[in-house]
Design a protein around this motif. Structure first.
Motif, PDB file in Angstrom:
ATOM      1  N   ALA A 239     -17.599  -6.505 -21.735  1.00  0.00           N
ATOM      2  CA  ALA A 239     -17.126  -5.047 -20.956  1.00  0.00           C
ATOM      3  C   ALA A 239     -17.642  -5.347 -19.612  1.00  0.00           C
ATOM      4  N   VAL A 240     -18.296  -6.336 -19.147  1.00  0.00           N
ATOM      5  CA  VAL A 240     -18.562  -6.815 -17.672  1.00  0.00           C
ATOM      6  C   VAL A 240     -17.216  -7.288 -17.266  1.00  0.00           C
ATOM      7  N   VAL A 241     -16.587  -8.110 -17.930  1.00  0.00           N
ATOM      8  CA  VAL A 241     -15.471  -8.933 -17.542  1.00  0.00           C
ATOM      9  C   VAL A 241     -14.489  -7.777 -17.378  1.00  0.00           C
ATOM     10  N   ALA A 242     -14.077  -6.886 -18.433  1.00  0.00           N
ATOM     11  CA  ALA A 242     -13.218  -5.878 -18.317  1.00  0.00           C
ATOM     12  C   ALA A 242     -13.338  -4.937 -17.121  1.00  0.00           C
ATOM     13  N   ALA A 243     -14.915  -4.632 -16.824  1.00  0.00           N
ATOM     14  CA  ALA A 243     -15.000  -3.491 -15.736  1.00  0.00           C
ATOM     15  C   ALA A 243     -14.768  -4.191 -14.220  1.00  0.00           C
ATOM     16  N   ASN A 244     -15.077  -5.650 -14.278  1.00  0.00           N
ATOM     17  CA  ASN A 244     -14.681  -6.489 -13.156  1.00  0.00           C
ATOM     18  C   ASN A 244     -13.285  -6.329 -12.837  1.00  0.00           C
ATOM     19  N   ALA A 245     -12.364  -6.561 -13.849  1.00  0.00           N
ATOM     20  CA  ALA A 245     -10.841  -6.763 -13.898  1.00  0.00           C
ATOM     21  C   ALA A 245     -10.462  -5.255 -13.501  1.00  0.00           C
ATOM     22  N   ASP A 246     -11.294  -4.212 -13.887  1.00  0.00           N
ATOM     23  CA  ASP A 246     -10.613  -2.799 -13.660  1.00  0.00           C
ATOM     24  C   ASP A 246     -10.905  -2.520 -12.169  1.00  0.00           C
ATOM     25  N   PHE A 247     -12.088  -3.019 -11.546  1.00  0.00           N
ATOM     26  CA  PHE A 247     -12.444  -2.417 -10.305  1.00  0.00           C
ATOM     27  C   PHE A 247     -11.455  -3.415  -9.254  1.00  0.00           C
ATOM     28  N   HIS A 248     -11.254  -4.619  -9.629  1.00  0.00           N
ATOM     29  CA  HIS A 248     -10.160  -5.461  -8.751  1.00  0.00           C
ATOM     30  C   HIS A 248      -8.892  -4.983  -8.783  1.00  0.00           C
ATOM     31  N   THR A 249      -8.361  -4.694 -10.061  1.00  0.00           N
ATOM     32  CA  THR A 249      -7.004  -3.843 -10.136  1.00  0.00           C
ATOM     33  C   THR A 249      -6.936  -2.836  -9.374  1.00  0.00           C
ATOM     34  N   TYR A 250      -7.892  -1.893  -9.407  1.00  0.00           N
ATOM     35  CA  TYR A 250      -7.791  -0.450  -8.576  1.00  0.00           C
ATOM     36  C   TYR A 250      -8.023  -0.719  -7.069  1.00  0.00           C
ATOM     37  N   VAL A 251      -8.541  -1.746  -6.583  1.00  0.00           N
ATOM     38  CA  VAL A 251      -8.319  -2.176  -5.199  1.00  0.00           C
ATOM     39  C   VAL A 251      -7.164  -2.567  -5.065  1.00  0.00           C
ATOM     40  N   MET A 252      -6.178  -3.304  -5.878  1.00  0.00           N
ATOM     41  CA  MET A 252      -4.896  -3.663  -5.453  1.00  0.00           C
ATOM     42  C   MET A 252      -4.109  -2.527  -5.617  1.00  0.00           C
ATOM     43  N   GLU A 253      -4.339  -1.614  -6.343  1.00  0.00           N
ATOM     44  CA  GLU A 253      -3.637  -0.459  -6.557  1.00  0.00           C
ATOM     45  C   GLU A 253      -3.727   0.401  -5.055  1.00  0.00           C
ATOM     46  N   LEU A 254      -5.110   0.428  -4.316  1.00  0.00           N
ATOM     47  CA  LEU A 254      -4.966   1.272  -3.282  1.00  0.00           C
ATOM     48  C   LEU A 254      -4.461   0.470  -2.244  1.00  0.00           C
ATOM     49  N   ALA A 255      -4.102  -0.739  -2.126  1.00  0.00           N
ATOM     50  CA  ALA A 255      -3.400  -1.374  -1.151  1.00  0.00           C
ATOM     51  C   ALA A 255      -2.068  -1.107  -1.092  1.00  0.00           C
ATOM     52  N   ALA A 256      -1.387  -0.801  -2.159  1.00  0.00           N
ATOM     53  CA  ALA A 256       0.039   0.096  -2.177  1.00  0.00           C
ATOM     54  C   ALA A 256       0.940  -1.043  -1.591  1.00  0.00           C
ATOM     55  N   ASN A 257       1.014  -2.376  -2.124  1.00  0.00           N
ATOM     56  CA  ASN A 257       1.929  -3.258  -1.670  1.00  0.00           C
ATOM     57  C   ASN A 257       2.444  -3.809  -3.037  1.00  0.00           C
ATOM     58  N   SER A 258       3.652  -3.375  -3.069  1.00  0.00           N
ATOM     59  CA  SER A 258       4.331  -3.842  -4.532  1.00  0.00           C
ATOM     60  C   SER A 258       4.543  -5.504  -4.845  1.00  0.00           C
ATOM     61  N   VAL A 259       4.566  -6.189  -3.583  1.00  0.00           N
ATOM     62  CA  VAL A 259       4.703  -7.535  -3.626  1.00  0.00           C
ATOM     63  C   VAL A 259       3.428  -8.128  -3.983  1.00  0.00           C
ATOM     64  N   LEU A 260       2.327  -7.545  -3.241  1.00  0.00           N
ATOM     65  CA  LEU A 260       0.953  -8.301  -3.351  1.00  0.00           C
ATOM     66  C   LEU A 260       0.397  -7.712  -4.768  1.00  0.00           C
ATOM     67  N   ALA A 261       0.802  -6.705  -5.404  1.00  0.00           N
ATOM     68  CA  ALA A 261       0.522  -6.415  -6.780  1.00  0.00           C
ATOM     69  C   ALA A 261       1.166  -7.441  -7.827  1.00  0.00           C
TER      70      ALA A 261
END
Length: 227
Positions: free
Chosen positions: A138-160
């Motif tokens: 669950a820690v690993v999944a939560a960590n991935a969710d956090f970083h994924t959401y930061v990436m979503e906020l970046a709003a850069n499709s190539v970066l994503a």
């Protein structure tokens, strides 16, 4: 060499609907990423087929694909083994991850809304609860969710898109150090959220750079200790 011994309840029988080949591939990949199947472990087709409730053919096809992608090593006259990454492989992957996520954090700070930062705090709290419960998956999944959401906020499709290519491998390398990083990792997340909420692009970028570097050094320290 250990063969396919898995904890009870780790694997569920696969449902038949849908492309079976793809489902077997995804099931085996997830077992590797979460380290239920450990680096260097011998993968016996008949045992895997029994765990998954399928025939050997889709397992064989999945192992061949996983070999092509670098998750499994097929050795002549020996069989299939979970790939055991070298120090150089891990270092290269985690360095690239740091570059991508540092830029994502900077862009997230430029784009974040109060609602977005509130969501980041929720994700951080989920990770802290999982850590308190000593639930590594669950820690690993939560960590991935956090970083994924930061990436979503970046709003850069190539970066994503680039980030998505390394996401599973990052989880693979983060799993063994999740306990080692412990609460410090989530303290670093909270500092990043504060920088993002304040719109401080440079601080968010530097905090993420430091954060990913700490994970990289923790991974190397762990593997050095094991050796």
């Amino acid at each position: 060499m250990a063969s396919v011994t898995l904890p009870t309840g780790t694997v569920t029988k696969l449902e038949r609907p849908g492309p079976l080949r793809e489902r077997v591939y995804e099931a085996l990949l997830e077992l590797i990423v979460t380290r239920s199947l450990k680096p260097g472990q011998h993968l016996v087709e008949t045992e895997l087929a029994g765990h998954l409730g399928v025939s050997r053919q889709p397992v064989r096809e999945a192992l061949q694909r996983l070999n092509t992608e670098g998750w499994v090593d097929l050795r002549p006259a020996q069989g299939a083994f979970v790939h055991d990454p070298t120090e150089e492989e891990a270092d290269q992957l985690l360095v690239v991850r740091g570059l991508l996520e540092a830029e994502a954090a900077r862009l997230a700070a430029a784009n974040a809304t109060p609602e977005a930062t509130a969501r980041l705090r929720e994700l951080c709290e989920a990770g802290e609860r999982a850590l308190k419960a000593d639930d590594v998956d669950a820690v690993v999944a939560a960590n991935a969710d956090f970083h994924t959401y930061v990436m979503e906020l970046a709003a850069n499709s190539v970066l994503a898109e680039l980030s998505a290519q390394v996401d599973r491998r990052v989880r693979w390398f983060y799993t063994p150090v999740a306990r080692t990083r412990g609460s410090l990792s989530w303290d670093e997340h909270r500092a990043m959220i504060d920088a993002i909420a304040a719109g401080d692009e440079q601080r968010a970028q530097q905090l993420m750079r430091d954060h990913t570097e700490h994970t990289r050094t923790s991974y190397h320290a762990r593997t050095d200790a094991e050796r």
